[in-house]
Design a protein around this motif. Structure first.
Motif, short mmCIF file in Angstrom:
data_model
loop_
_atom_site.label_atom_id
_atom_site.label_comp_id
_atom_site.label_asym_id
_atom_site.label_seq_id
_atom_site.Cartn_x
_atom_site.Cartn_y
_atom_site.Cartn_z
N PRO A 189 -55.69 -23.31 14.40
CA PRO A 189 -55.46 -21.85 14.35
C PRO A 189 -54.02 -21.52 13.95
O PRO A 189 -53.08 -22.22 14.35
N HIS A 190 -53.86 -20.46 13.16
CA HIS A 190 -52.53 -20.04 12.71
C HIS A 190 -52.35 -18.56 13.01
O HIS A 190 -53.24 -17.76 12.78
N ARG A 191 -51.18 -18.20 13.51
CA ARG A 191 -50.85 -16.81 13.80
C ARG A 191 -49.43 -16.52 13.33
O ARG A 191 -48.60 -17.43 13.17
N THR A 192 -49.15 -15.26 13.14
CA THR A 192 -47.81 -14.85 12.72
C THR A 192 -46.85 -14.88 13.90
O THR A 192 -47.19 -14.39 14.99
N ALA A 193 -45.67 -15.42 13.69
CA ALA A 193 -44.71 -15.59 14.78
C ALA A 193 -44.06 -14.27 15.18
O ALA A 193 -43.61 -14.11 16.33
N GLN B 112 -40.89 -7.87 5.80
CA GLN B 112 -40.87 -9.23 6.34
C GLN B 112 -42.14 -9.52 7.12
O GLN B 112 -42.73 -10.59 6.98
N PHE B 113 -42.57 -8.56 7.93
CA PHE B 113 -43.78 -8.75 8.72
C PHE B 113 -44.99 -8.92 7.79
O PHE B 113 -45.85 -9.79 8.02
N LYS B 114 -45.06 -8.11 6.76
CA LYS B 114 -46.18 -8.22 5.81
C LYS B 114 -46.17 -9.58 5.12
O LYS B 114 -47.22 -10.21 4.95
N ALA B 115 -44.97 -10.03 4.73
CA ALA B 115 -44.88 -11.33 4.05
C ALA B 115 -45.26 -12.47 4.98
O ALA B 115 -45.97 -13.41 4.58
N GLU B 116 -44.83 -12.40 6.23
CA GLU B 116 -45.18 -13.44 7.20
C GLU B 116 -46.68 -13.44 7.47
O GLU B 116 -47.30 -14.50 7.60
N CYS B 117 -47.28 -12.26 7.55
CA CYS B 117 -48.73 -12.16 7.81
C CYS B 117 -49.54 -12.73 6.66
O CYS B 117 -50.50 -13.49 6.88
N ILE B 118 -49.18 -12.37 5.44
CA ILE B 118 -49.95 -12.87 4.30
C ILE B 118 -49.73 -14.38 4.12
O ILE B 118 -50.62 -15.10 3.66
N LEU B 119 -48.54 -14.87 4.52
CA LEU B 119 -48.29 -16.31 4.49
C LEU B 119 -49.20 -17.02 5.49
O LEU B 119 -49.78 -18.07 5.18
N THR B 120 -49.34 -16.46 6.69
CA THR B 120 -50.25 -17.03 7.69
C THR B 120 -51.68 -17.03 7.18
O THR B 120 -52.42 -18.02 7.33
N ASN B 121 -52.06 -15.93 6.56
CA ASN B 121 -53.39 -15.83 5.94
C ASN B 121 -53.58 -16.93 4.89
O ASN B 121 -54.65 -17.57 4.82
N THR B 122 -52.55 -17.17 4.12
CA THR B 122 -52.61 -18.19 3.06
C THR B 122 -52.77 -19.58 3.65
O THR B 122 -53.59 -20.38 3.18
N VAL B 123 -51.98 -19.88 4.67
CA VAL B 123 -52.05 -21.20 5.31
C VAL B 123 -53.44 -21.43 5.89
O VAL B 123 -54.01 -22.53 5.76
N GLN B 124 -53.99 -20.40 6.51
CA GLN B 124 -55.32 -20.52 7.14
C GLN B 124 -56.41 -20.81 6.10
O GLN B 124 -57.26 -21.67 6.29
N ILE B 125 -56.37 -20.12 4.97
CA ILE B 125 -57.39 -20.33 3.93
C ILE B 125 -57.15 -21.66 3.21
O ILE B 125 -58.10 -22.39 2.90
N LEU B 126 -55.88 -21.98 2.96
CA LEU B 126 -55.57 -23.24 2.28
C LEU B 126 -56.00 -24.43 3.13
O LEU B 126 -56.44 -25.46 2.60
N ARG C 158 -42.23 -19.66 1.48
CA ARG C 158 -41.34 -19.65 2.66
C ARG C 158 -39.88 -19.45 2.23
O ARG C 158 -39.10 -18.77 2.91
N LEU C 159 -39.53 -20.08 1.12
CA LEU C 159 -38.16 -19.92 0.62
C LEU C 159 -37.89 -18.48 0.22
O LEU C 159 -36.81 -17.93 0.49
N TYR C 160 -38.86 -17.85 -0.43
CA TYR C 160 -38.73 -16.44 -0.80
C TYR C 160 -38.49 -15.58 0.45
O TYR C 160 -37.65 -14.66 0.43
N ILE C 161 -39.24 -15.87 1.52
CA ILE C 161 -39.09 -15.08 2.75
C ILE C 161 -37.70 -15.28 3.35
O ILE C 161 -37.05 -14.32 3.80
N GLN C 162 -37.22 -16.52 3.34
CA GLN C 162 -35.88 -16.80 3.87
C GLN C 162 -34.80 -16.07 3.07
O GLN C 162 -33.78 -15.67 3.62
N GLN C 163 -35.09 -15.89 1.78
CA GLN C 163 -34.12 -15.21 0.92
C GLN C 163 -34.38 -13.71 0.83
O GLN C 163 -33.78 -13.03 0.00
#
Length: 904
Positions: free
Chosen positions: A34-38, A354-368, A406-411
């Motif tokens: 399971p993956h969730r947004t931090a 930032q929240f939107k980017a983190e959420c869609i990243l979590t969504n991506t990890v879950q589907i990948l 992830r690098l894009y989010i950090q930047q």
């Protein structure tokens, strides 16, 4: 012949089962984390309202006075929240819709075998991932999510199944029951400290399943005042519940709300298929973490709904139904459901980039991760030299894209991260589909080889036993009896078995892949006979080519009717000219003109609307009266000569016919009484139920009491079937089996005319004395003729007409419960489905009995394979056209990519 029949039955059962392994396998995989947004979520709790069976257009549109039917939710749309259309997928049924909304994936079709109630495969859902979920509503929906939960944290409160009554005076009570129970629950929580403590935690879901609209839609149609008034009742109930919840939480602004539907409904009160009225459902979201109205006056959609709904300036945010599950997860900060294929609709979120980017990243990890698990499983169960990976997304590329995101989010390059994640999600979903359908080509080839082999074997067998072609040719006889032939096929079977064993394939794969081996062995053994057939064709090339062209045209006509019912009209019009072409008009003018008349009448039915759209009990009554009249005409015109053996059963026959005609009269009465009572909202009369179930139970028993003489038994069968069909009819389709029965009766007589030269007595006398019971002993063996091919084609075409003539296939796919109201009105998917299936089968039985009569009267060998070849050929052509359509609709030549690269 019995052995052939049993083997053929087994082979066809295998072929029938193969479709489920090829196309209807579960999309679920297991073993993901399971993956969730931090980041902290915007809401502590979410309330999900699902108005079962609510159409988007009926919800959003204004009434004739320019007023909305949902003032509270309309106010939310215009001033407080976001809205759009949720696009569902076929089958548009309650269980698949709720699974998509709550679990984020599209239902495995095998769930239909359990009536959409149980879980064929356990799955994860937002309820399971929540801390606590409380549900209220239907016993058909809630248990499957509670059963799938990993621990005791999903609580359900359901009304009795008996309340789901299509004949209820007011089905909206199903919704008011839910609202009342929710109000009592929150009142009780104020006094119960333990419950209140649970409810005040984070990651809480409240689910209200509102079935009243679906029930009213089925019973009264979506355009009815009952359905539209139910929308107002739901809106008022939601307003009250929202007020109670906000009051309970002291208006802490931490509650999110979502209002949507599992599926829509056609104008005639059914659902299940892919009509826009069934697939377009409303979606309204508001509260904590949800965007307010967005102004957009330049919106463009393929439909004209915005102008009709007077919402031109409010941005419409459409989603796929499975996208709702990740939206729920993001709003309350729970892990995304493990098997979700939904894409988080970021436009609904009112939060930082930032929240939107983190959420869609979590969504991506879950589907990948789903993609990775599915790929690894397929790779492990496939020989390395046979494995073909999904080339657009190697694992390394997926990981590289994740690192870049992830690098894009950090930047703080959030838009770039979001766009990259969306691209990766789309690739991963394509890859999931690729691996889910990985074995389809391999299994399809195996099944086609089996089909072609069995068709060839059937043809060889009929040519061997029922033609003069079974003459040995010395040189080729040695080839067919080669000692090496069994060893070759045994060796092929061993190799196939080892390959499947090494790859740990399911046991069903062994059957599909090994079945062609013995079938083709049986074909090759008869190579001499095949050579004789080829020589015959080459001897008469012009005649053979002409027959082949006619055969292909005939087959293609029937195949086209699977997609366009109107093609049946064209075929039946051609049927009408058969007596003129075959000179039967000179031999028997009355029967020939009758054939032309009834063929023309039957040709009208495929042009009529699908059954269920326009209920008309008057037509049902008229069909019953015409059946009674036709029965008396038949009895008066076709009397059996009074031989001693017949005279002893005359009294019994008269009693049987009297009982059956009385049953038809009772059916007419029951249909009118039932629908009148339901229209007055008095419920289903007990007398109607008793008579209906008695008629159904006796419909297959009473004909067994009648004489086995051909015409007498056929009349008895048709009368029994017609009485049941009337009870299951709601409109013009009640006339269909009557016209079909008249046509096939005339067909029996005309076929007898075609072989009149075989008999010295009159055709009518011979037919009237034929006894089904003595058929086995009296049927002489004869070779097949060209007329037998025509008879077989007529049989298959009439079977197809029986299936599609009134659009009965839509009655199963888009279930209309009005057809079974004489039997029951309380929702029961198995009983209702069985009754609808029997309604579809009744015209089949009429045609089958007629063809059995023709087999007897024309001395056609039982289970003749001439018509069997046609059926098999239809199947092969359909499979070929299916693959061709797949290529035409999904494939694209890469030329556009090369041009793009050239200019870049």
């Amino acid at each position: 012949m019995l052995t052939f029949f049993l083997i053929g039955l087994l082979v066809h059962l295998i072929f029938f089962a193969s479709i489920f392994d090829i196309y209807f396998t579960s999309p679920l995989v297991h073993g993901m984390t399971p993956h969730r947004t931090a980041l902290p979520p915007p809401a502590k709790r979410l309330v999900l309202f699902v108005a079962d069976g609510l159409r988007a257009d009926t919800f959003f549109e204004l009434d004739q006075n320019g007023q909305t039917r949902s003032p509270f939710l309309r106010n939310v749309v215009e001033h407080h929240g976001s809205w759009g259309v949720s696009h569902t997928r076929v089958p548009t049924e309650s269980r698949p819709g709720h699974v998509a909304l709550i679990a984020g994936f599209y239902e495995d079709v095998s769930a239909v075998a359990k009536g959409w109630k149980e879980n064929p495969v356990e799955f994860d859902s937002v309820f399971n991932e929540s801390k606590y979920t409380w549900c209220w509503g239907s016993p058909d929906i809630l248990p499957m999510f509670a059963k799938g939960a990993s621990s005791d944290h999903v609580f359900t409160q359901m009304y009795p199944a008996e309340k789901e009554d299509f004949a209820a005076q007011d089905a909206s009570k199903l919704d008011t029951w839910v609202f009342d129970e929710v109000k009592e629950f929150f009142e009780f929580a104020k006094k119960n400290e333990l419950l209140s403590k649970k409810m005040r935690q984070d990651q809480i879901i409240y689910f209200l399943h509102l079935l009243g609209l679906d029930t009213n839609g089925h019973a009264h149609r979506p355009m009815s005042s009952e359905y539209k008034e139910n929308i107002r009742i739901v809106d008022k109930g939601i307003e009250e519940v929202v007020s109670i919840i906000e009051d309970f939480y002291r208006n802490d602004k931490n509650t999110a709300f979502i209002y949507t539907s599992d599926h829509g409904m056609t104008d005639w009160g059914s659902h299940g298929a892919g009509h826009p009225s069934e697939t377009l459902t409303p979606l309204v979201a508001w509260g904590a973490g949800v965007n307010g109205p967005l102004v957009d006056s330049n919106q463009q959609f393929q439909d004209d709904f915005l102008q009709e709904w007077k919402l031109n300036d409010s941005r419409r945010l459409d989603v796929n139904q499975a996208d709702v599950a990740p939206l729920i997860a993001a709003l309350i900060g729970i892990p995304f459901p493990l098997n979700s294929v939904g894409i988080l609709p970021l436009e609904y979120l009112n939060n930082s980039d930032q929240f939107k980017a983190e959420c869609i990243l979590t969504n991506t990890v879950q589907i990948l991760e789903q993609f990775t698990v599915k790929m690894n499983h397929k790779k492990e169960t496939t020989l390395s030299f046979l494995f073909s990976p999904f080339k657009p997304l190697p694992l390394s590329k997926g990981q590289d894209m994740l690192r870049t995101a992830r690098l894009y989010i950090q930047q703080h390059q959030y838009n770039e991260a979001i766009n990259l994640c969306k691209s990766l999600i789309n690739l991963a979903l394509e890859g999931l589909s690729y691996y889910h359908t990985y074995d389809r080509v391999f299994l399809g080839i195996s099944v086609v080889l089996g089909f072609v082999g069995w068709t060839t074997y059937a043809f060889v067998l009929i040519a061997k036993h029922h033609t003069k072609l079974n003459k040995p040719i010395c040189q080729l006889d040695k080839l067919s009896s080669s000692d090496h032939l069994p060893a070759i096929f045994i060796g092929a079977g061993v190799v196939i078995t080892l390959l499947l064993l090494i790859q740990s394939c399911p046991w069903t794969y062994y059957i599909y892949c090994l079945l062609p081996v013995p079938v083709w062995y049986a074909v090759i053994k008869e190579f001499t006979l095949i050579q004789n057939v080829i020589n015959l064709v080459l001897t008469h090339p012009a005649k053979s080519m002409g027959c082949l062209i006619l055969f292909i045209l005939g087959i293609e006509t029937m195949i086209a009717s699977f997609f366009y019912r109107q093609v049946l009209t064209f075929g039946l019009v051609l049927f009408a000219i058969w007596p003129v072409h075959s000179k039967l008009l000179r031999q028997n003018k009355v029967m020939s003109l009758s054939w032309i008349f009834f063929s023309s009448i039957l040709a009208v039915f495929p042009l009529m609307p699908v059954v269920g759209r326009s209920p008309n009990i008057t037509l049902v009554t008229g069909a019953g009266i015409l059946t009674v009249i036709c029965s008396f005409i038949f009895l008066s015109c076709f009397k059996t000569p009074m031989a001693k053996s017949v005279e002893t059963t005359t009294l019994v026959n008269r009693s049987v016919y009297t009982a059956q005609i009385t049953s038809i009269v009772l059916s007419i009465y029951v249909v009118n009484m039932t629908h009148s009572s339901l229209a007055d909202k008095h419920g289903l009369p007990l007398a109607s139920q008793i008579i209906s179930w008695t008629t159904l139970a006796s419909s297959l028993l009473i004909p067994l009491l009648s004489s086995t003489l051909l015409f007498q038994r056929l009349l008895s069968i048709n009368l029994s079937l017609m009485s049941t069909y009337l009870l299951l009819s709601t409109g013009y389709e009640a006339l269909f089996p009557l016209v079909l029965a008249c046509l096939v009766f005339i067909w029996i007589n005309l076929e007898q005319e075609t072989i009149q030269f075989h008999s010295t007595s009159s055709a009518q006398k011979e037919l009237s004395l034929i006894d089904f019971a003595q058929r086995a002993d009296e049927t002489p063996i004869r070779y097949l003729e060209l007329d037998d091919i025509r008879r077989s084609y007529f049989f298959i075409f009439l079977i197809v007409t029986a299936f599609f003539g009134t659009g009965n296939i839509a009655s199963i796919n888009s279930f209309d419960p009005a057809s079974v109201y004489c039997f029951l009105t309380v929702f029961n998917p198995f009983v209702m489905g069985a009754l609808m299936m029997w309604k579809i089968l009744i015209p089949f039985v009429i045609v089958m009995c007629a063809f059995e009569s023709i087999q007897v009267s024309t001395h056609l060998p039982s289970n003749s394979i001439s018509h069997y070849v046609i059926v098999m050929s239809m199947t092969i052509f359909l499979m070929f056209l299916s693959r061709l359509a797949k290529i035409l609709t999904t494939q694209r030549i890469g030329l556009h990519k090369k041009i793009k690269q050239h200019f870049m």
